[in-house]
Design a protein around this motif. Structure first.
Motif, PDB file in Angstrom:
ATOM      1  N   ALA A   1       0.838  -1.212   0.000  1.00 43.39           N
ATOM      2  CA  ALA A   1       0.000   0.000   0.000  1.00 43.39           C
ATOM      3  C   ALA A   1       0.869   1.256   0.000  1.00 43.39           C
ATOM      4  CB  ALA A   1      -0.930  -0.013   1.212  1.00 43.39           C
ATOM      5  N   GLU A   2       1.952   1.262   0.768  1.00 43.75           N
ATOM      6  CA  GLU A   2       2.848   2.421   0.807  1.00 43.75           C
ATOM      7  C   GLU A   2       3.577   2.603  -0.521  1.00 43.75           C
ATOM      8  OE1 GLU A   2       3.230   5.035   3.060  1.00 43.75           O
ATOM      9  OE2 GLU A   2       1.358   4.089   3.629  1.00 43.75           O
ATOM     10  N   CYS A   3       3.902   1.512  -1.198  1.00 44.63           N
ATOM     11  CA  CYS A   3       4.521   1.614  -2.526  1.00 44.63           C
ATOM     12  C   CYS A   3       3.554   2.265  -3.508  1.00 44.63           C
ATOM     13  CB  CYS A   3       4.947   0.237  -3.036  1.00 44.63           C
ATOM     14  SG  CYS A   3       6.422  -0.400  -2.237  1.00 44.63           S
ATOM     15  N   GLU A   4       2.288   1.914  -3.438  1.00 48.82           N
ATOM     16  CA  GLU A   4       1.279   2.533  -4.302  1.00 48.82           C
ATOM     17  C   GLU A   4       1.147   4.019  -3.991  1.00 48.82           C
ATOM     18  OE1 GLU A   4      -2.290   0.214  -3.941  1.00 48.82           O
ATOM     19  OE2 GLU A   4      -1.311  -1.572  -4.746  1.00 48.82           O
ATOM     20  N   ARG A   5       1.151   4.360  -2.706  1.00 52.76           N
ATOM     21  CA  ARG A   5       1.078   5.770  -2.299  1.00 52.76           C
ATOM     22  C   ARG A   5       2.330   6.526  -2.758  1.00 52.76           C
ATOM     23  NH1 ARG A   5      -0.904   9.707   1.000  1.00 52.76           N
ATOM     24  NH2 ARG A   5       0.442  10.467   2.661  1.00 52.76           N
ATOM     25  N   THR A   6       3.472   5.887  -2.703  1.00 47.81           N
ATOM     26  CA  THR A   6       4.711   6.504  -3.163  1.00 47.81           C
ATOM     27  C   THR A   6       4.650   6.768  -4.665  1.00 47.81           C
ATOM     28  OG1 THR A   6       5.937   5.421  -1.390  1.00 47.81           O
ATOM     29  CG2 THR A   6       7.223   6.253  -3.237  1.00 47.81           C
ATOM     30  N   ALA A   7       4.089   5.846  -5.417  1.00 48.23           N
ATOM     31  CA  ALA A   7       3.925   6.054  -6.862  1.00 48.23           C
ATOM     32  C   ALA A   7       3.014   7.254  -7.123  1.00 48.23           C
ATOM     33  CB  ALA A   7       3.363   4.790  -7.515  1.00 48.23           C
ATOM     34  N   GLU A   8       1.954   7.396  -6.334  1.00 48.90           N
ATOM     35  CA  GLU A   8       1.071   8.566  -6.455  1.00 48.90           C
ATOM     36  C   GLU A   8       1.851   9.849  -6.176  1.00 48.90           C
ATOM     37  OE1 GLU A   8      -2.359   8.229  -3.920  1.00 48.90           O
ATOM     38  OE2 GLU A   8      -2.754   6.187  -4.591  1.00 48.90           O
ATOM     39  N   CYS A   9       2.742   9.800  -5.206  1.00 51.22           N
ATOM     40  CA  CYS A   9       3.563  10.948  -4.853  1.00 51.22           C
ATOM     41  C   CYS A   9       4.458  11.350  -6.028  1.00 51.22           C
ATOM     42  CB  CYS A   9       4.398  10.626  -3.622  1.00 51.22           C
ATOM     43  SG  CYS A   9       5.529  11.931  -3.138  1.00 51.22           S
ATOM     44  N   VAL A  10       5.107  10.386  -6.646  1.00 53.08           N
ATOM     45  CA  VAL A  10       5.981  10.669  -7.785  1.00 53.08           C
ATOM     46  C   VAL A  10       5.163  11.250  -8.940  1.00 53.08           C
ATOM     47  CG1 VAL A  10       7.507   9.635  -9.520  1.00 53.08           C
ATOM     48  CG2 VAL A  10       7.704   8.960  -7.112  1.00 53.08           C
TER      49      VAL A  10
END
Length: 87
Positions: free
Chosen positions: A62-71
């Motif tokens: 879930a945090e990896c998905e959120r990180t992708a949203e951040c990028v």
């Protein structure tokens, strides 16, 4: 997740190598934390390299998905908006 405009390598060899290839440390960073070791005697390198299982794996995904949203936000809307939204 932590978004920064730039920073130091902090002793991280991978970041030091990237800074060398970029000609300095002035490049954006998106950091994804992995928490603290649960046992005091655990070496931080061992902790970071330990595979995730069960709930930890789900949280990490879930945090990896959120990180992708951040990028994506950085690319589309700029650093300021991303820092405001994700920090």
């Amino acid at each position: 997740i932590r978004v920064r405009r730039s920073g130091s390598s902090g002793g991280h060899n991978g970041l030091r190598d990237i800074a060398g290839k970029c000609g300095g440390e002035e490049f954006p960073r998106v950091k994804l934390g992995v928490g603290e070791p649960q046992r005091a005697q655990t070496d931080m390198a061992d902790w970071v390299l330990t595979p995730f299982y069960g709930r930890d794996f789900e949280e990490f995904t879930a945090e990896c998905e959120r990180t992708a949203e951040c990028v994506e936000c950085i690319v589309k809307d700029g650093m300021e908006k991303a820092m405001s939204r994700f920090n």
